[in-house]
Motif scaffolding. Structure first.
Motif, short mmCIF file in Angstrom:
data_model
loop_
_atom_site.label_atom_id
_atom_site.label_comp_id
_atom_site.label_asym_id
_atom_site.label_seq_id
_atom_site.Cartn_x
_atom_site.Cartn_y
_atom_site.Cartn_z
N GLY A 116 -4.03 8.98 -1.15
CA GLY A 116 -3.37 10.17 -0.62
C GLY A 116 -4.29 10.97 0.28
O GLY A 116 -5.52 10.99 0.08
N PHE A 117 -3.69 11.63 1.26
CA PHE A 117 -4.42 12.60 2.07
C PHE A 117 -4.47 13.92 1.29
O PHE A 117 -3.44 14.39 0.79
CB PHE A 117 -3.71 12.82 3.41
CG PHE A 117 -3.83 11.66 4.35
CD1 PHE A 117 -4.87 11.58 5.26
CD2 PHE A 117 -2.88 10.64 4.33
CE1 PHE A 117 -4.97 10.52 6.14
CE2 PHE A 117 -2.98 9.57 5.21
CZ PHE A 117 -4.03 9.50 6.11
N VAL A 118 -5.66 14.51 1.20
CA VAL A 118 -5.84 15.72 0.41
C VAL A 118 -6.76 16.69 1.15
O VAL A 118 -7.51 16.30 2.05
CB VAL A 118 -6.43 15.43 -0.99
CG1 VAL A 118 -5.50 14.55 -1.80
CG2 VAL A 118 -7.82 14.80 -0.87
N ILE B 255 1.14 13.46 11.22
CA ILE B 255 1.31 13.35 12.67
C ILE B 255 -0.01 13.06 13.39
O ILE B 255 -0.05 12.24 14.31
CB ILE B 255 1.94 14.64 13.24
CG1 ILE B 255 3.34 14.85 12.65
CG2 ILE B 255 2.00 14.60 14.77
CD1 ILE B 255 4.02 16.13 13.09
N LYS B 256 -1.10 13.68 12.95
CA LYS B 256 -2.35 13.56 13.70
C LYS B 256 -3.30 12.50 13.18
O LYS B 256 -4.13 11.99 13.93
CB LYS B 256 -3.04 14.93 13.75
CG LYS B 256 -2.20 15.98 14.47
CD LYS B 256 -2.95 17.26 14.72
CE LYS B 256 -2.12 18.24 15.54
NZ LYS B 256 -2.83 19.51 15.82
N LEU B 257 -3.24 12.17 11.89
CA LEU B 257 -4.17 11.19 11.34
C LEU B 257 -3.51 9.85 11.05
O LEU B 257 -3.97 8.80 11.52
CB LEU B 257 -4.80 11.74 10.04
CG LEU B 257 -5.65 13.00 10.16
CD1 LEU B 257 -6.17 13.42 8.79
CD2 LEU B 257 -6.81 12.78 11.11
N LEU B 258 -2.43 9.88 10.28
CA LEU B 258 -1.83 8.65 9.78
C LEU B 258 -1.37 7.70 10.88
O LEU B 258 -1.63 6.49 10.79
CB LEU B 258 -0.67 9.00 8.85
CG LEU B 258 -0.05 7.85 8.06
CD1 LEU B 258 -1.10 7.08 7.29
CD2 LEU B 258 1.02 8.38 7.11
N HIS C 141 4.15 1.78 2.27
CA HIS C 141 5.14 2.77 1.85
C HIS C 141 4.51 4.14 1.98
O HIS C 141 3.39 4.36 1.50
CB HIS C 141 5.57 2.54 0.40
CG HIS C 141 6.23 1.23 0.15
ND1 HIS C 141 7.19 1.05 -0.82
CD2 HIS C 141 6.09 0.01 0.75
CE1 HIS C 141 7.60 -0.20 -0.82
NE2 HIS C 141 6.93 -0.85 0.12
N ILE C 142 5.21 5.09 2.58
CA ILE C 142 4.68 6.43 2.80
C ILE C 142 5.60 7.46 2.17
O ILE C 142 6.80 7.49 2.44
CB ILE C 142 4.52 6.74 4.31
CG1 ILE C 142 3.60 5.72 4.97
CG2 ILE C 142 3.99 8.15 4.52
CD1 ILE C 142 3.57 5.80 6.47
N ASP C 143 5.02 8.29 1.30
CA ASP C 143 5.74 9.43 0.72
C ASP C 143 5.12 10.71 1.27
O ASP C 143 3.89 10.84 1.30
CB ASP C 143 5.65 9.43 -0.80
CG ASP C 143 6.48 8.33 -1.43
OD1 ASP C 143 7.62 8.14 -0.98
OD2 ASP C 143 6.00 7.66 -2.36
N LEU D 154 0.86 -1.18 0.00
CA LEU D 154 0.00 0.00 0.00
C LEU D 154 0.89 1.23 0.00
O LEU D 154 1.71 1.41 0.90
CB LEU D 154 -0.92 0.01 1.23
CG LEU D 154 -1.83 1.24 1.38
CD1 LEU D 154 -2.82 1.30 0.22
CD2 LEU D 154 -2.57 1.21 2.71
N ARG D 155 0.74 2.08 -1.02
CA ARG D 155 1.55 3.28 -1.15
C ARG D 155 0.68 4.49 -0.80
O ARG D 155 -0.33 4.74 -1.44
CB ARG D 155 2.09 3.41 -2.57
CG ARG D 155 2.95 2.23 -3.03
CD ARG D 155 3.16 2.26 -4.52
NE ARG D 155 1.89 2.17 -5.22
CZ ARG D 155 1.75 2.37 -6.53
NH1 ARG D 155 2.80 2.68 -7.29
NH2 ARG D 155 0.55 2.28 -7.10
N ILE D 156 1.10 5.23 0.23
CA ILE D 156 0.32 6.34 0.77
C ILE D 156 1.06 7.66 0.56
O ILE D 156 2.27 7.74 0.79
CB ILE D 156 0.05 6.14 2.27
CG1 ILE D 156 -0.65 4.81 2.52
CG2 ILE D 156 -0.77 7.29 2.84
CD1 ILE D 156 -0.75 4.45 3.99
N GLY D 157 0.34 8.70 0.15
CA GLY D 157 0.89 10.04 0.08
C GLY D 157 0.33 10.88 1.20
O GLY D 157 -0.88 10.90 1.44
#
Length: 290
Positions: free
Chosen positions: A145-147, A104-107, A124-126, A93-96
């Protein structure tokens, strides 16, 4: 044409080099060169231009890279759907992620439970600015991705809502006000952070037909906060991006009229999302972030 060739092509394009790609894949540089040469011969086009120290994509290479990543993404979904039938014991799982709000607060809260539920999924986190996450999604370099919402070009899932606030040096004249307006902020030096909700801040001023007096631009939120704390400028940030322990050198004040911000998750196409991605969405939307 094989998936291995496409994977090598995609990685060489991302890393801009044969040696780095070979090291990442755990194969020899000659094997990387041979795979790409065979792919180019089969397609009848030059995908990469070789230079002494690095490589760059040709025009057709740029176009075919998006297709290659789409095919690799579908292949990964196929593998994970098969793994899902066996209990989703393996997969990636690739996460942006952007800024303190998501990184810091969600992931961390989501990942803590995700790893417990799916220990075999490699995550994997970018991390980058919000607009970088959007680009990664469009280029299929990440699965999710978080947007900052809304984002109509993607399938999105809201997670939290907070408000935009002005950050002012402790001794600033506006610090005595209960709220401040965007027009108020245009009368003093302003620092614009390129991280987090920079696009939203710019849109707010543009929509009001106002131009802040931008004296500083910082790529990181911490640098922005330090600039405000020193008394050099003020800024507008999302309240959710601020540290848990506030800095006594500055104060936050709500905007008038109030401006809210929504943060959520986005995928390019929910119908093509892998089981690992869908499981992440399901878990993330179920959590209470208060």
């Amino acid at each position: 044409m094989t998936l291995t060739q496409l994977e090598i092509f995609s990685l060489v394009a991302e890393l801009r080099g044969f040696t780095l790609a070979a090291h990442r894949l755990g194969i020899s540089q000659s094997a990387v060169s041979h795979a790409l040469k065979s792919l180019e011969q089969e397609l009848g086009v030059e995908l990469l231009r070789r230079h002494q120290s690095q490589v760059e994509l040709s025009d057709i290479g740029e176009q075919l890279l998006l297709r290659a990543r789409a095919m690799l993404g579908l292949a990964n979904t196929l593998r994970q759907e098969a793994a899902d039938a066996r209990g989703m014991k393996r997969g990636t799982l690739r996460i942006g992620s952007f800024g303190p709000t998501s990184s810091i607060k969600l992931l961390p809260r989501i990942l803590q439970q995700y790893r417990q539920a799916h220990p075999g999924i490699e995550v994997h986190i970018d991390e980058g600015p919000d607009r970088q996450v959007i680009q990664w999604l469009e280029e299929r370099r990440i699965d999710i991705g978080f947007v900052v919402l809304p984002e109509e070009r993607f399938d999105t899932f809201a997670l939290i809502e907070d408000q935009m606030v002005a950050l002012l040096p402790l001794d600033h004249p506006l610090a005595a006000h209960e709220t401040v307006t965007l027009k108020d902020l245009c009368n003093y030096p302003f620092v614009l952070t390129e991280a987090g909700s920079s696009e939203l801040v710019s849109r707010l001023f543009n929509a009001a037909r106002l131009s802040p007096n931008i004296r500083y631009r910082c790529s990181q939120l911490l640098s922005t906060l330090d600039t405000v704390g020193r008394g050099d400028a003020m800024t507008v940030v999302a309240e959710g991006s601020l540290p848990f322990d506030p800095d006594p050198r500055y104060v936050k004040r709500p905007l008038s009229p109030a401006v809210t911000r929504q943060v959520g998750l986005a995928v390019l196409d929910q119908r093509q999302a892998s089981p690992a991605t869908l499981a992440f969405i399901q878990l993330a939307t179920r959590l209470d972030y208060r």
